[in-house]
Design a protein around this motif. Sequence first.
Motif, PDB file in Angstrom:
ATOM      1  N   GLN A  62       6.131   5.359  -9.589  1.00  0.00           N
ATOM      2  CA  GLN A  62       6.199   4.706 -10.897  1.00  0.00           C
ATOM      3  C   GLN A  62       5.500   3.355 -10.972  1.00  0.00           C
ATOM      4  O   GLN A  62       4.822   3.060 -11.952  1.00  0.00           O
ATOM      5  CB  GLN A  62       7.680   4.518 -11.292  1.00  0.00           C
ATOM      6  CG  GLN A  62       8.462   5.817 -11.363  1.00  0.00           C
ATOM      7  CD  GLN A  62       8.013   6.737 -12.490  1.00  0.00           C
ATOM      8  OE1 GLN A  62       7.476   6.268 -13.494  1.00  0.00           O
ATOM      9  NE2 GLN A  62       8.209   8.023 -12.332  1.00  0.00           N
ATOM     10  N   LYS A  63       5.614   2.510  -9.958  1.00  0.00           N
ATOM     11  CA  LYS A  63       5.258   1.100 -10.135  1.00  0.00           C
ATOM     12  C   LYS A  63       3.891   0.711  -9.580  1.00  0.00           C
ATOM     13  O   LYS A  63       3.510  -0.440  -9.659  1.00  0.00           O
ATOM     14  CB  LYS A  63       6.325   0.213  -9.486  1.00  0.00           C
ATOM     15  CG  LYS A  63       6.408   0.330  -7.974  1.00  0.00           C
ATOM     16  CD  LYS A  63       7.392  -0.699  -7.410  1.00  0.00           C
ATOM     17  CE  LYS A  63       7.386  -0.678  -5.894  1.00  0.00           C
ATOM     18  NZ  LYS A  63       8.231  -1.754  -5.326  1.00  0.00           N
ATOM     19  N   HIS A  64       3.149   1.648  -9.012  1.00  0.00           N
ATOM     20  CA  HIS A  64       1.899   1.299  -8.346  1.00  0.00           C
ATOM     21  C   HIS A  64       0.678   1.698  -9.180  1.00  0.00           C
ATOM     22  O   HIS A  64       0.638   2.762  -9.788  1.00  0.00           O
ATOM     23  CB  HIS A  64       1.824   1.966  -6.976  1.00  0.00           C
ATOM     24  CG  HIS A  64       2.933   1.569  -6.054  1.00  0.00           C
ATOM     25  ND1 HIS A  64       2.967   0.359  -5.404  1.00  0.00           N
ATOM     26  CD2 HIS A  64       4.060   2.224  -5.693  1.00  0.00           C
ATOM     27  CE1 HIS A  64       4.063   0.285  -4.675  1.00  0.00           C
ATOM     28  NE2 HIS A  64       4.752   1.402  -4.828  1.00  0.00           N
ATOM     29  N   GLU A  65      -0.320   0.841  -9.144  1.00  0.00           N
ATOM     30  CA  GLU A  65      -1.576   1.114  -9.845  1.00  0.00           C
ATOM     31  C   GLU A  65      -2.477   2.035  -9.025  1.00  0.00           C
ATOM     32  O   GLU A  65      -3.147   2.907  -9.560  1.00  0.00           O
ATOM     33  CB  GLU A  65      -2.291  -0.222 -10.115  1.00  0.00           C
ATOM     34  CG  GLU A  65      -3.735  -0.115 -10.575  1.00  0.00           C
ATOM     35  CD  GLU A  65      -3.865   0.349 -12.016  1.00  0.00           C
ATOM     36  OE1 GLU A  65      -5.004   0.622 -12.439  1.00  0.00           O
ATOM     37  OE2 GLU A  65      -2.841   0.442 -12.705  1.00  0.00           O
ATOM     38  N   LYS A  66      -2.449   1.850  -7.709  1.00  0.00           N
ATOM     39  CA  LYS A  66      -3.320   2.600  -6.807  1.00  0.00           C
ATOM     40  C   LYS A  66      -2.466   3.247  -5.727  1.00  0.00           C
ATOM     41  O   LYS A  66      -1.544   2.628  -5.191  1.00  0.00           O
ATOM     42  CB  LYS A  66      -4.332   1.640  -6.178  1.00  0.00           C
ATOM     43  CG  LYS A  66      -5.573   2.276  -5.572  1.00  0.00           C
ATOM     44  CD  LYS A  66      -6.526   1.166  -5.123  1.00  0.00           C
ATOM     45  CE  LYS A  66      -7.851   1.730  -4.631  1.00  0.00           C
ATOM     46  NZ  LYS A  66      -8.753   0.647  -4.168  1.00  0.00           N
TER      47      LYS A  66
ATOM     48  N   LEU B 120      -9.028   2.344   3.868  1.00  0.00           N
ATOM     49  CA  LEU B 120      -9.036   3.472   2.935  1.00  0.00           C
ATOM     50  C   LEU B 120      -8.539   3.030   1.565  1.00  0.00           C
ATOM     51  O   LEU B 120      -9.101   3.410   0.527  1.00  0.00           O
ATOM     52  CB  LEU B 120      -8.171   4.610   3.480  1.00  0.00           C
ATOM     53  CG  LEU B 120      -8.049   5.858   2.606  1.00  0.00           C
ATOM     54  CD1 LEU B 120      -9.416   6.505   2.376  1.00  0.00           C
ATOM     55  CD2 LEU B 120      -7.083   6.859   3.223  1.00  0.00           C
ATOM     56  N   TYR B 121      -7.497   2.222   1.560  1.00  0.00           N
ATOM     57  CA  TYR B 121      -6.932   1.738   0.300  1.00  0.00           C
ATOM     58  C   TYR B 121      -7.954   0.923  -0.492  1.00  0.00           C
ATOM     59  O   TYR B 121      -7.949   0.933  -1.725  1.00  0.00           O
ATOM     60  CB  TYR B 121      -5.700   0.893   0.593  1.00  0.00           C
ATOM     61  CG  TYR B 121      -4.956   0.413  -0.634  1.00  0.00           C
ATOM     62  CD1 TYR B 121      -4.169   1.288  -1.377  1.00  0.00           C
ATOM     63  CD2 TYR B 121      -5.035  -0.919  -1.044  1.00  0.00           C
ATOM     64  CE1 TYR B 121      -3.481   0.857  -2.498  1.00  0.00           C
ATOM     65  CE2 TYR B 121      -4.350  -1.358  -2.166  1.00  0.00           C
ATOM     66  CZ  TYR B 121      -3.573  -0.475  -2.887  1.00  0.00           C
ATOM     67  OH  TYR B 121      -2.893  -0.901  -4.003  1.00  0.00           O
TER      68      TYR B 121
ATOM     69  N   ILE C  31       0.851  -1.187   0.000  1.00  0.00           N
ATOM     70  CA  ILE C  31       0.000   0.000   0.000  1.00  0.00           C
ATOM     71  C   ILE C  31       0.889   1.240   0.000  1.00  0.00           C
ATOM     72  O   ILE C  31       1.518   1.567   1.010  1.00  0.00           O
ATOM     73  CB  ILE C  31      -0.923   0.021   1.234  1.00  0.00           C
ATOM     74  CG1 ILE C  31      -1.866  -1.185   1.218  1.00  0.00           C
ATOM     75  CG2 ILE C  31      -1.717   1.327   1.297  1.00  0.00           C
ATOM     76  CD1 ILE C  31      -2.787  -1.256   2.419  1.00  0.00           C
ATOM     77  N   PRO C  32       0.974   1.936  -1.141  1.00  0.00           N
ATOM     78  CA  PRO C  32       1.804   3.140  -1.190  1.00  0.00           C
ATOM     79  C   PRO C  32       1.056   4.350  -0.624  1.00  0.00           C
ATOM     80  O   PRO C  32      -0.071   4.642  -1.021  1.00  0.00           O
ATOM     81  CB  PRO C  32       2.069   3.315  -2.690  1.00  0.00           C
ATOM     82  CG  PRO C  32       0.908   2.655  -3.359  1.00  0.00           C
ATOM     83  CD  PRO C  32       0.395   1.583  -2.445  1.00  0.00           C
ATOM     84  N   VAL C  33       1.696   5.043   0.308  1.00  0.00           N
ATOM     85  CA  VAL C  33       1.116   6.237   0.925  1.00  0.00           C
ATOM     86  C   VAL C  33       2.081   7.398   0.725  1.00  0.00           C
ATOM     87  O   VAL C  33       3.240   7.330   1.151  1.00  0.00           O
ATOM     88  CB  VAL C  33       0.845   6.022   2.424  1.00  0.00           C
ATOM     89  CG1 VAL C  33       0.313   7.312   3.051  1.00  0.00           C
ATOM     90  CG2 VAL C  33      -0.141   4.878   2.638  1.00  0.00           C
TER      91      VAL C  33
END
Length: 344
Positions: A141-145, A162-163, A45-47
């Motif tokens: 760069q590499k995350h869809e969401k 939230l994600y 999960i990118p934040v």
Amino acid sequence: VNQILLLLLVLTVCAILYNKVHQVPLALRNETVDLESPEEMEEEIPVVICAAAGRMGAAVAAISSIYSNTEANVLFYIVGLKTTIPHIRKWIENSKLKEIKFKVVEFNPMVLKGKIRQDASRPELLQPLNFVRFYLPLLIQKHEKVIYLDDDVIVQGDIQELYDTKLAPGHAAAFSDDCDLPSTHEMVRSVGMQNTYMGFLDYRKQAIRDLGISPSTCSFNPGVIVANMTEWKHQRITKQLEKWMQRNVEENLYSSTLGGGVATSPMLIVFHGKYSSINPMWHIRHLGWSPDARYSEQFLQEAKLLHWNGRYKPWDYPSVHTDLWENWFIPDPSGKFKLTRPDS
């Protein structure tokens, strides 16, 4: 002939023995690749959170609150300017946050050259990092969401929830409507805060009227965003936002209006009618709009995310509900960042 047959027989035996000897290690190598730990197999999960000079304690408290309230595999993208990056990195690496997964990303303010109109009434809103949310695909760069959060928030729920916000097909982002939660309406009225497009756009300007958006349309707050990077790039959202920034420089479409939303206003235009909704309890805001207006303690305990948007920040004085924010604050090991309190 016999010698040739004997040689072929020896070669065949050698080949069989070679395969038997190497077969087991090969199988073990394949098994090792497949047997990843649950954490490695778990979705990342990118934040994205900005660490601005003078308010790095805000980013630290936000990160601390997220990390402490989830078992999810969170990767923090901490965005700063070249001069501030060493400070935030040292803060994290020399505190209990050293266990988090994070990447420090440098934001180049030159991308904003010629796109920001100076506004003396709220100079803090012109800080380059306020516009990081415009450039998410360039930084991530590499995350869809991706989740983007303003630094003046704390998270009391599990960020996984939230994600998991559903984005409708064709929507590049999800936001919280400013009219979505009855419990906040009294707060908004008591401090005179606008929650419609009239509070952010100058409807005296023809370019704004030509949009065909009613001034009474409910606005949204881009301090919490769940974004789909594929749709964002496909719709060229960044280019659209930059277009309205440049038009504002030329025509003063929103800088001097009540909302003062130099970063909010272009997003209101570009995303009008084309965004999904975040659960209202995942964005309880306006805590920084007045040093006097307060929510009930019960309501705040039930909230998943608290946002001190406005002038009155919980690391300064005066502010409201600072105790909830301080629960997650981690002192600066270097001593540079200090809380402002009545007795300090």
